[in-house]
Design an enzyme around this catalytic site. Sequence first.
Site, PDB file in Angstrom:
ATOM      1  N   SER A  21       0.817  -1.207   0.000  1.00 55.16           N
ATOM      2  CA  SER A  21       0.000   0.000   0.000  1.00 55.16           C
ATOM      3  C   SER A  21       0.856   1.264   0.000  1.00 55.16           C
ATOM      4  O   SER A  21       1.876   1.347   0.681  1.00 55.16           O
ATOM      5  CB  SER A  21      -0.898  -0.008   1.239  1.00 55.16           C
ATOM      6  OG  SER A  21      -1.581   1.216   1.375  1.00 55.16           O
ATOM      7  N   LYS A  45      -3.710   2.192  -2.110  1.00 52.84           N
ATOM      8  CA  LYS A  45      -3.214   3.136  -1.099  1.00 52.84           C
ATOM      9  C   LYS A  45      -4.222   3.314   0.038  1.00 52.84           C
ATOM     10  O   LYS A  45      -5.421   3.035  -0.107  1.00 52.84           O
ATOM     11  CB  LYS A  45      -2.881   4.478  -1.735  1.00 52.84           C
ATOM     12  CG  LYS A  45      -4.056   5.230  -2.321  1.00 52.84           C
ATOM     13  CD  LYS A  45      -3.594   6.494  -3.028  1.00 52.84           C
ATOM     14  CE  LYS A  45      -2.895   7.440  -2.065  1.00 52.84           C
ATOM     15  NZ  LYS A  45      -2.486   8.707  -2.727  1.00 52.84           N
ATOM     16  N   GLY A  72       1.056  11.115   4.872  1.00 58.04           N
ATOM     17  CA  GLY A  72      -0.107  11.431   5.691  1.00 58.04           C
ATOM     18  C   GLY A  72      -1.430  10.922   5.155  1.00 58.04           C
ATOM     19  O   GLY A  72      -2.480  11.537   5.374  1.00 58.04           O
ATOM     20  N   CYS A 130      -1.943   3.660  12.522  1.00 60.88           N
ATOM     21  CA  CYS A 130      -2.483   5.017  12.602  1.00 60.88           C
ATOM     22  C   CYS A 130      -2.653   5.447  14.061  1.00 60.88           C
ATOM     23  O   CYS A 130      -2.946   4.627  14.927  1.00 60.88           O
ATOM     24  CB  CYS A 130      -3.835   5.080  11.898  1.00 60.88           C
ATOM     25  SG  CYS A 130      -3.742   4.745  10.139  1.00 60.88           S
ATOM     26  N   LYS A 165      -2.230  -5.283   9.171  1.00 60.84           N
ATOM     27  CA  LYS A 165      -0.840  -4.881   8.932  1.00 60.84           C
ATOM     28  C   LYS A 165      -0.197  -4.447  10.246  1.00 60.84           C
ATOM     29  O   LYS A 165      -0.662  -3.508  10.892  1.00 60.84           O
ATOM     30  CB  LYS A 165      -0.792  -3.750   7.904  1.00 60.84           C
ATOM     31  CG  LYS A 165       0.615  -3.405   7.429  1.00 60.84           C
ATOM     32  CD  LYS A 165       0.554  -2.434   6.258  1.00 60.84           C
ATOM     33  CE  LYS A 165       1.917  -2.224   5.633  1.00 60.84           C
ATOM     34  NZ  LYS A 165       1.834  -1.337   4.432  1.00 60.84           N
ATOM     35  N   THR A 193       6.287   0.578   8.086  1.00 59.18           N
ATOM     36  CA  THR A 193       7.543   1.314   8.157  1.00 59.18           C
ATOM     37  C   THR A 193       8.047   1.491   9.592  1.00 59.18           C
ATOM     38  O   THR A 193       7.271   1.549  10.538  1.00 59.18           O
ATOM     39  CB  THR A 193       7.389   2.709   7.529  1.00 59.18           C
ATOM     40  OG1 THR A 193       6.284   3.376   8.154  1.00 59.18           O
ATOM     41  CG2 THR A 193       7.135   2.598   6.037  1.00 59.18           C
ATOM     42  N   GLY A 243       9.181  -5.549   3.382  1.00 60.38           N
ATOM     43  CA  GLY A 243      10.200  -4.737   4.020  1.00 60.38           C
ATOM     44  C   GLY A 243      11.522  -4.867   3.303  1.00 60.38           C
ATOM     45  O   GLY A 243      12.299  -5.775   3.563  1.00 60.38           O
ATOM     46  N   GLY A 265       7.246  -2.867  -2.013  1.00 59.84           N
ATOM     47  CA  GLY A 265       6.871  -1.475  -1.811  1.00 59.84           C
ATOM     48  C   GLY A 265       7.814  -0.500  -2.468  1.00 59.84           C
ATOM     49  O   GLY A 265       7.696  -0.185  -3.651  1.00 59.84           O
TER      50      GLY A 265
END
Length: 304
Positions: A21, A45, A72, A130, A165, A193, A243, A265
């Site tokens: 994503s 996304k 963001g 988030c 995730k 990340t 990753g 990614g």
Amino acid sequence: MVDLSVKLGNITLKNPVMTASGTFGYGEEYADFIDIDALGGIVVKGTTLHPRQGNPYPRMAETPMGMLNAVGLQNKGVDGFIDDIYPRICHFNTAIFVNVSGSTIEEYVETAAKINELEHIPGIELNISCPNVKEGGMAFGTSCPSAVAVTKAVRDVYKKHLMVKLSPNVTDVTEIAKGVEGAGADSVSLINTLLGMAINAKTRRPELSTITGGLSGPCVKPVALRMVWQVSKSVKIPVVGMGGISSAEDAIEFLLAGASAIQIGTANFVDPKITVKVIEGISEYLQVNNINSARELTGALITD
């Protein structure tokens, strides 16, 4: 001919290569470079309940062997996705997952419920990295009770494949993995990340407007590989590894560590054809080593 197909619960992917994503748009952006239908799956996304403009610029920075981003979650919101984007991508003959994000459990639930109605979306990827605005801004995924609560709430309204995730910014990723498994997740994907930052020594200012951001790329691969190996040994549901994957060899390493499938990614920014190259590389590896199926690679790491 080798069998590249893999299983994620009740979903069969034609091969183990998916996109991560935020790095592949909605798929159509890459259609000039590759055949989207050749992929095992794509994760579009991050999608939120309401439209988001994202963070101020600058929001991306290069680092040695990787990059930082603080975009963001800029997106049109779930209704914008349903009305404008879904009709343009629903014809893709690959498994489409929607990455679902939110600031409250209620936002996650409402977004997931809307996506549940889309016929050609077989699953969602729940982004629990988030910040939970009702809990002081701590990410849902860094607290086991919060991760369990949001997963359970979404599970109640979402009836298709629920992938969660996982954040690497935790002390024990296996605790979170087992928690979301118990709350109804059908699979887990990791890693998201790592939290990082970059500073410009000449200006004495941070490189990102948000000061810190998400670190991705080859530099995170050893951490990601270790976490995938740990999680695959601690849960019974499928694990999707990501990753720093930028070659077929990287992808195979994640499969050996216990992943059933992988996501690519940051490497998409470097080479827009990397996904199909990795698929071809996995196929060649299976043929050379007389392995009939990609499924045989999952968890086949020799440790003794």
